[in-house]
Design a protein around this motif. Structure first.
Motif, PDB file in Angstrom:
ATOM      1  N   HIS A 117       1.193   6.194  -0.090  1.00 42.57           N
ATOM      2  CA  HIS A 117       1.724   5.224   0.851  1.00 42.57           C
ATOM      3  C   HIS A 117       3.233   5.107   0.677  1.00 42.57           C
ATOM      4  O   HIS A 117       3.783   5.393  -0.372  1.00 42.57           O
ATOM      5  CB  HIS A 117       1.077   3.859   0.631  1.00 42.57           C
ATOM      6  N   ASP A 148       2.554  10.987  -3.453  1.00 41.48           N
ATOM      7  CA  ASP A 148       1.187  11.130  -3.954  1.00 41.48           C
ATOM      8  C   ASP A 148       1.159  11.596  -5.407  1.00 41.48           C
ATOM      9  O   ASP A 148       0.332  12.411  -5.797  1.00 41.48           O
ATOM     10  CB  ASP A 148       0.416  12.110  -3.061  1.00 41.48           C
ATOM     11  N   VAL A 155       0.670   4.184   5.474  1.00 43.83           N
ATOM     12  CA  VAL A 155       0.343   5.559   5.093  1.00 43.83           C
ATOM     13  C   VAL A 155       1.591   6.423   5.146  1.00 43.83           C
ATOM     14  O   VAL A 155       2.419   6.298   6.065  1.00 43.83           O
ATOM     15  CB  VAL A 155      -0.758   6.131   6.000  1.00 43.83           C
ATOM     16  N   ILE A 208      -4.910   8.058   1.142  1.00 40.13           N
ATOM     17  CA  ILE A 208      -4.532   6.905   0.326  1.00 40.13           C
ATOM     18  C   ILE A 208      -5.581   6.730  -0.776  1.00 40.13           C
ATOM     19  O   ILE A 208      -6.786   6.831  -0.504  1.00 40.13           O
ATOM     20  CB  ILE A 208      -4.489   5.607   1.170  1.00 40.13           C
TER      21      ILE A 208
END
Length: 859
Positions: free
Chosen positions: A144, A160, A181, A187
């Motif tokens: 996110h 990530d 997102v 997510i």
């Protein structure tokens, strides 16, 4: 109804670009560590309390990179203004411009406990957790860009990595988490019960390699979690390496926060065996009790191998690293130095490892503060300069043999740094690079919109969408001025600075990540004025076609034939800058002040018949005649004769079109040392000072806002920001450090210590802006002014007149590259939904830091 921004690149184009980059990187064995490859999955900081497996998602296609200074956030607006807002499945949030209902849809995780669905692109995810009591946890999420926890903003984990750990106290009852997102449609979110309230985490270490030839102390950095409601003060980190110990003081860590802490490491003996060694770390409290331990593996090497070096940054006191491909010549002195800047998602280690060692110089690869960082602008630019200075002090290169190169985003960095600091490099070699970030992004949209409509429809771009994207955007006068703050990044406006050196352009013939037409366009532009550049398209080359995509022998042959010019040999010299605070000097001439701030300023020097300087948008400049052996008694300034004393530093000021000799400018005025733009406040070992003298709601907000900015600077810039209470600020203790004030005159006790004489005063329900006065609780402001007790430090102010204004100032896009912030921005709570167009006022102070002599626009 929600209104969308179409003035920038479609997010569909961004998705296409990212997919193309990833594919190119992974299929060709690139040096890139691609997005999220080394994601943290294991939990060592406690036990897993909860995995979020169900939630709601709301898709809002915004068709933009959202890199404007004030992003439009209608969803966050709802939860910022109403932290207890609850939503339900199939609830309609709004109606889009096509008449479609925007609904919250139920989502669930896959087998890996990840919400993973293509429909999550351009979406918001709503998660809840019901707690039976108040409970301290670590919120861990990834994928996110940002989130709100019970209405308070926090930094995301865009790439990530699984790095983010946010300490928080769950309230009894329902807790709401709203995540935006990121670049991938996935997510993951979990709650962790910490094993200790204060502890190390090994997520995101910065460590050096240990060289047997060195006897100096090393620097490393590790993150410390403070999940308690108390300050962590007077702690130390003890490091033990092969029987040698070092103790380092830990700066105070605020409650419920995580700080990346620098510490010292002992050197190794010359006879130490190469390979991995254990570094044992202990965190000790103020009673010298060990509260946490961590073991880290380090590498012992010789300086003649590829290796990492660390240093302490003057930007924020953080530990940064760079990587080196050392020369094969172990004995010669005064070799060349090659500064090589990496591409997006590339670690500096991998950048240096892509180079075969040279026999005539050292390759040095800075980090840009992160593998993604700032595209070599903003703090990435400062990182490159710090690494260049550190490497020069270590390797003592031949000062005429300093070169610049880089690949992809690093190719952009080469174009940009070369144009910005042209007298630092003997030659540059951009590989697979684009000169201007915004033009590069726009090019994908423009070329995509040329496709047949049936193909566009297949990509999800209906005729209505295409029509909106093609509709010209009409900026307000305020927006135009805001855009001016980005002039130093408009590389093509500085293109004639490439006349300082030779340029080698390397590009793949079939590059579709940085399309080859961009390189061909630069070839055409250079061909109109430059007489020393080489253009080479690698046959059938894509974006990455092996290490020779940047380690190309012809580049180094080109470099070897070129050196920096001696100032005495310069007959003609042109120099251009967007701001003296970013770049002011070429050789022996410095632009100190501009007539119109953040427009291009320039000088054109010639001494073929007489000593002549022609200027544009320059009000004060310096000519250092001590660097020249010529006997000079007269300078023709814009064709007007000025008598000077030879072999001295001359300051010249333009008064009503005439140039006169003047004294050295006061450091209290604007100049290369301190010239403004709000982003400039975030350096000089910056410290964040938050308000504690307001209401409980004000104090909570400003404390969390300071933590949010510190979180963001850690994630984006590998940063270490000291966050303190207003009552703990001491001018002598924090002398010559930049300060960011969070709060206003009513609630921040440090305001009168630092901003008593500021031309802008902000109080509860009132803004005094020179002779103007605005009332109400809806106003927010960002501005920067000089710190009066320092010759170079600045104060940045994040302030508001009340609750609505505070929440309007929630975003921190001033910590994002590609955004533009002048000295002053004034806005109200409508900016959350309406973006840049809703900014009330933007502007630059005058060269004396006054409003009266400044340049301001009002809506």
């Amino acid at each position: 109804m929600i209104q969308y921004s179409y003035k920038k690149v479609s997010s569909l184009i961004l998705i296409l670009l990212i997919t193309t980059v990833q594919f190119a990187q992974q299929r060709t064995g690139n040096i890139v560590e691609y997005f999220g490859k080394e994601k943290v999955d294991e939990i060592s900081e406690g036990k897993l309390l909860h995995v979020f497996k169900t939630g709601l998602a709301l898709k809002i296609q915004d068709y933009s990179f959202n890199s404007s200074s004030f992003p439009k956030e209608p969803v966050f607006d709802k939860f910022l203004m109403n932290p207890n807002l609850k939503v339900s499945k199939d609830e309609v949030f709004d109606i889009d411009y096509l008449g479609n209902e925007l609904k919250w849809k139920a989502i669930s995780t896959d087998k890996s406990n990840t919400f993973n669905n293509e429909d999550l692109r351009s979406s918001y995810v709503y998660l809840t957790y019901k707690s039976n009591s108040e409970k301290t946890v670590l919120f861990e999420a990834s994928g996110h860009t940002m989130l709100l926890i019970n209405g308070l903003p926090h930094e995301g984990d865009h790439y990530d990595f699984g790095w983010n750990l946010i300490p928080l106290k769950l309230k009894k009852g329902t807790n709401v988490f709203v995540l935006k997102v990121g670049r991938f449609p996935r997510i993951r979110a979990r709650l962790i019960e910490p094993q200790k309230l204060v502890q190390f985490t090994s997520r995101d270490l910065t460590m050096p390699d240990l060289l047997v030839e060195e006897t100096k102390e090393y620097k490393g950095a590790i993150r410390v979690i403070n999940a308690s409601t108390n300050w962590v003060k007077n702690y130390t980190i003890s490091s033990e390496l092969l029987g040698n110990s070092k103790d380092s003081k830990v700066i105070a860590i605020p409650p419920m926060s995580v700080l990346k802490v620098p510490f010292s490491i002992a050197s190794v003996a010359k006879e130490t065996t190469f390979g991995k060694v254990d570094l044992n770390l202990e965190l000790k409290n103020n009673k010298k009790q060990v509260v946490s331990k961590q073991q880290v593996k380090l590498e012992v090497k010789t300086k003649h191998q590829h290796h990492k070096k660390t240093f302490v940054s003057s930007v924020d006191g953080s530990v940064q690293y760079y990587s080196v491909a050392p020369s094969t010549d172990k004995n010669s002195e005064k070799q060349a130095l090659f500064l090589s800047v990496h591409g997006a998602s590339v670690e500096a280690v991998n950048q240096a490892n892509a180079y075969e060692k040279k026999d005539w110089g050292n390759v040095v690869a800075p980090t840009n503060r992160r593998p993604f960082g700032f595209a070599w602008e903003d703090w990435g630019r400062l990182d490159a300069l710090e690494v260049l200075a550190d490497a020069k002090s270590i390797y003592q290169p031949n000062p005429t043999k300093i070169y610049l190169t880089g690949h992809s985003m690093g190719g952009h960095g080469t174009w940009y740094l070369g144009a910005t600091y042209p007298d630092k490099f003997a030659s540059i070699a951009p590989c697979a690079g684009y000169p201007d970030l915004l033009l590069y992004r726009d090019s994908f949209l423009n070329r995509t919109l040329e496709l047949p409509q049936e193909e566009l429809t297949a990509r999800g771009m209906t005729p209505e969408v295409v029509q909106r994207l093609k509709t010209p955007y009409v900026p307000t006068e305020v927006e135009k001025l805001m855009k001016r703050a980005g002039t130093p990044s408009r590389t093509l406006k500085l293109i004639r600075n490439y006349l300082h050196f030779g340029v080698y352009v390397l590009h793949g013939e079939k590059d579709n990540v940085v399309p080859t037409f961009i390189a061909r366009d630069m070839r055409e532009r250079l061909g109109k004025f430059h007489n020393d550049f080489t253009y080479y398209e690698y046959p059938d080359g894509t974006h990455w076609y092996g290490n020779h995509s940047l380690d190309w022998y012809k580049i180094f042959n080109f470099f070897k034939e070129r050196t920096l010019r001696n100032p005495n040999d310069i007959k003609k010299l042109e120099f251009y800058t967007g701001s003296p605070g970013v770049s002011a000097t070429s050789n022996f001439i410095t632009i100190h002040q501009q007539n119109k701030p953040f427009e291009v300023s320039s000088f054109n020097f010639s001494k073929e018949n007489s000593f002549k300087i022609a200027t544009n948008n320059v009000s004060l400049m310096e000519v250092d005649l001590t660097k020249l052996s010529d006997t000079i008694t007269t300078i023709f300034m814009n064709e007007k004769e000025v008598a000077v004393n030879t072999n001295s530093k001359i300051f010249l000021k333009a008064v009503n079109g005439d140039w006169t000799i003047t004294k050295a400018p006061s450091l209290k005025e604007k100049g290369p040392h301190r010239n403004g733009g709000f982003k400039d406040a975030f350096r000089h070992h910056v410290v964040f000072v938050y308000a504690t003298k307001g209401s409980a709601k004000e104090n909570e907000w400003y404390y969390n806002k300071a933590k949010f900015d510190a979180e963001t600077f850690w994630y984006r810039a590998n940063g270490t920001i000291e966050v303190i209470k207003d009552t703990d600020f001491n001018a002598k203790k924090y002398a010559d450090r930049n300060v960011i004030i969070y709060g206003n005159k009513s609630n921040n006790a440090a305001w009168n210590k630092l901003l008593k004489d500021s031309p802008i005063q902000v109080d509860n329900n009132i803004v005094n802006f020179g002779t103007k006065k605005l009332t109400g609780n809806q106003w927010g402001m960002y501005f920067t002014v000089p710190r009066n007790d320092s010759d170079f430090a600045s104060i940045g102010v994040v302030t508001a007149t009340g609750e609505k204004g505070m929440k309007a100032a929630y975003a921190n896009h001033y910590l994002v590259n590609g955004t533009t912030f002048p000295d002053v921005l004034l806005f109200d709570d409508t900016v959350i939904n309406n973006g840049d167009k809703a900014v009330k006022c933007a502007g630059f102070f005058g060269n004396d830091w006054s409003i009266e002599k400044g340049d301001f626009k009002w809506n």
